[in-house]
Scaffold this active site. Sequence first.
Site, PDB file in Angstrom:
ATOM      1  N   ARG A  75       1.953 -26.276 -28.134  1.00 17.40           N
ATOM      2  CA  ARG A  75       2.020 -27.653 -27.644  1.00 17.40           C
ATOM      3  C   ARG A  75       0.612 -28.159 -27.344  1.00 17.40           C
ATOM      4  O   ARG A  75      -0.187 -27.434 -26.743  1.00 17.40           O
ATOM      5  CB  ARG A  75       2.828 -27.740 -26.337  1.00 17.40           C
ATOM      6  CG  ARG A  75       4.301 -27.382 -26.381  1.00 17.40           C
ATOM      7  CD  ARG A  75       5.152 -28.217 -27.324  1.00 17.40           C
ATOM      8  NE  ARG A  75       4.795 -29.608 -27.496  1.00 17.40           N
ATOM      9  CZ  ARG A  75       5.115 -30.609 -26.674  1.00 17.40           C
ATOM     10  NH1 ARG A  75       5.807 -30.387 -25.590  1.00 17.40           N
ATOM     11  NH2 ARG A  75       4.764 -31.862 -26.933  1.00 17.40           N
ATOM     12  N   HIS A 120      -0.356 -31.747 -22.439  1.00 16.19           N
ATOM     13  CA  HIS A 120       0.498 -32.919 -22.180  1.00 16.19           C
ATOM     14  C   HIS A 120       0.959 -32.926 -20.738  1.00 16.19           C
ATOM     15  O   HIS A 120       1.022 -31.883 -20.071  1.00 16.19           O
ATOM     16  CB  HIS A 120       1.715 -32.930 -23.112  1.00 16.19           C
ATOM     17  CG  HIS A 120       2.629 -31.756 -22.915  1.00 16.19           C
ATOM     18  ND1 HIS A 120       2.392 -30.541 -23.503  1.00 16.19           N
ATOM     19  CD2 HIS A 120       3.756 -31.607 -22.176  1.00 16.19           C
ATOM     20  CE1 HIS A 120       3.346 -29.686 -23.155  1.00 16.19           C
ATOM     21  NE2 HIS A 120       4.179 -30.301 -22.338  1.00 16.19           N
ATOM     22  N   TYR A 180      -0.204 -24.644 -24.721  1.00 14.13           N
ATOM     23  CA  TYR A 180       0.497 -23.360 -24.602  1.00 14.13           C
ATOM     24  C   TYR A 180       1.385 -23.105 -25.813  1.00 14.13           C
ATOM     25  O   TYR A 180       1.814 -24.032 -26.492  1.00 14.13           O
ATOM     26  CB  TYR A 180       1.302 -23.275 -23.300  1.00 14.13           C
ATOM     27  CG  TYR A 180       2.392 -24.295 -23.141  1.00 14.13           C
ATOM     28  CD1 TYR A 180       3.653 -24.100 -23.700  1.00 14.13           C
ATOM     29  CD2 TYR A 180       2.176 -25.443 -22.401  1.00 14.13           C
ATOM     30  CE1 TYR A 180       4.653 -25.036 -23.535  1.00 14.13           C
ATOM     31  CE2 TYR A 180       3.169 -26.384 -22.242  1.00 14.13           C
ATOM     32  CZ  TYR A 180       4.408 -26.170 -22.807  1.00 14.13           C
ATOM     33  OH  TYR A 180       5.387 -27.101 -22.662  1.00 14.13           O
ATOM     34  N   TYR A 232       3.290 -22.814 -16.632  1.00 11.56           N
ATOM     35  CA  TYR A 232       4.100 -23.581 -15.681  1.00 11.56           C
ATOM     36  C   TYR A 232       4.523 -22.703 -14.505  1.00 11.56           C
ATOM     37  O   TYR A 232       4.792 -21.504 -14.677  1.00 11.56           O
ATOM     38  CB  TYR A 232       5.383 -24.080 -16.350  1.00 11.56           C
ATOM     39  CG  TYR A 232       5.197 -25.264 -17.262  1.00 11.56           C
ATOM     40  CD1 TYR A 232       5.293 -26.565 -16.777  1.00 11.56           C
ATOM     41  CD2 TYR A 232       4.952 -25.089 -18.618  1.00 11.56           C
ATOM     42  CE1 TYR A 232       5.150 -27.655 -17.611  1.00 11.56           C
ATOM     43  CE2 TYR A 232       4.802 -26.176 -19.464  1.00 11.56           C
ATOM     44  CZ  TYR A 232       4.909 -27.460 -18.956  1.00 11.56           C
ATOM     45  OH  TYR A 232       4.767 -28.539 -19.780  1.00 11.56           O
ATOM     46  N   HIS A 258       4.324 -34.393 -18.694  1.00 12.56           N
ATOM     47  CA  HIS A 258       5.648 -35.010 -18.804  1.00 12.56           C
ATOM     48  C   HIS A 258       5.742 -36.171 -17.814  1.00 12.56           C
ATOM     49  O   HIS A 258       5.297 -36.046 -16.666  1.00 12.56           O
ATOM     50  CB  HIS A 258       6.738 -33.995 -18.467  1.00 12.56           C
ATOM     51  CG  HIS A 258       6.816 -32.851 -19.437  1.00 12.56           C
ATOM     52  ND1 HIS A 258       7.641 -32.873 -20.531  1.00 12.56           N
ATOM     53  CD2 HIS A 258       6.171 -31.658 -19.470  1.00 12.56           C
ATOM     54  CE1 HIS A 258       7.503 -31.725 -21.201  1.00 12.56           C
ATOM     55  NE2 HIS A 258       6.615 -30.975 -20.577  1.00 12.56           N
TER      56      HIS A 258
END
Lengths: 205, 241
Positions: B156, B159, B146, B107, B161
């Site tokens: 995770r 995905h 990640y 991120y 959000h």
Amino acid sequence: MAQALDYLKETPSQTAGPYVHIGLAPGAAGFDIYDRELGWDIAGLEASGERIEVEGLVFDGTGAPVKDVLLEVWQADANGIHAHPEDPRAAEVSPGFRGWGRVITNFDTGLWAFKTVKPGLVPGRSGRTQAPHLNLWIVARGINIGLNTRLYFPEDEALHASDPVLTLIEQQQRRSTLIATRTAPGRYRFDIRLQGEGETVFLDV
Amino acid sequence: MDKPAEFYQRDRDWHPPAFAPTYKTSVSRSPRQALLSLEQSSSEITGPVFGHNDFGALDNDLIKNYAKSGDPIGERIIVHGRVLDETGRPVPNTLVEIWQANASGRYRHKKDTYLAPIDPNFGGCGRTLTDAYGFYYFRTVKPGAYPWRNYVNSWRPAHIHVSVFGSSFSQRLITQMYFEGDPLIAKCPIVNTIPDPEAIDRLIAPLDMNAAIPLDCLAYKFDIVLRGRRSTLFENRLAGN
């Protein structure tokens, strides 16, 4: 066998996670991508009413401040009008007033703060009147579905006795968790406790 | 507005519970007391209204909205779908916002210290309004999986959000979209906060070859359902739509 009820099911919630800021408040998180950030200006410059500032912390069940919260506000203007087509008085809402805001916590301290105008009395159901309040919604890592609560103002104590939401709280001492503290003229403190002693009342709206 | 048309009661057995101990952070961030259920008033059935003036031309194009020296690295995809309510009616002109990691699972956030690199041409956030029929679309790159500190080897699934408003503050929803066929979905403590496997399926976007652009990008379809709303069945009881 009966006919199937053909309603769809609401999409299930998931936590906003630790990086909610880059998606919903990138500018506030120091990430320059949009020309115009949403939600930083709740009331606008021209709206009538008393200008106020609200700040607070969100505490977890161990008493530690939560430093990755995103908090949204929804409120009526100083005359109790929501800037939404279904409010019958929407045409009279204060000029420039949107009523919605979004803030994130300081990553080091957990403090959040916003400026707005104090809302007026909002019509409730069956002719009852709601005391001035801000509707709050908080999301963060570890919160699986956004938590709704309300902030009321301490100087409106007389109105609280008949407010349809405050009076619904069975335990008298829990009502105070929804009432901010006035720290200076026009300044309020509202700490939210997610769990344990002094736990804030959360709402299923 | 003394008897506004209410939204259907949220089914909180379908959503994840607040306290879900295998997702460790929820242990200290979940209320212990029951929620107070309200009959809705103007405060709940209204919500913010957004317009096209709030947005920039590239806000829904994550391939271009942070491109500095070229396009981001990664699998080019379209994510599209409809926002509907529980009665199947489209939700028009509603704000959909997304955020995600880049193709390697990193991120663009100062708190993300994963060793996978930042992509200089990828920001990772986008937003758009649904059209008059409830349709929305984004263009982006498929995010990578990640690791995260839950168990020491927790990862995770890929995905995106997703945040949606609807027309009222009581419809406000944040969720996550997963990708069809990802083997990490079944292992994820956050996915598994949702008790019903059918509910988990609602978060998995299928590959949509019909919406792919040949020789350019693949597509995934993700429909979003917000709370439905009562209609006026008996006018002496309910005011409404």
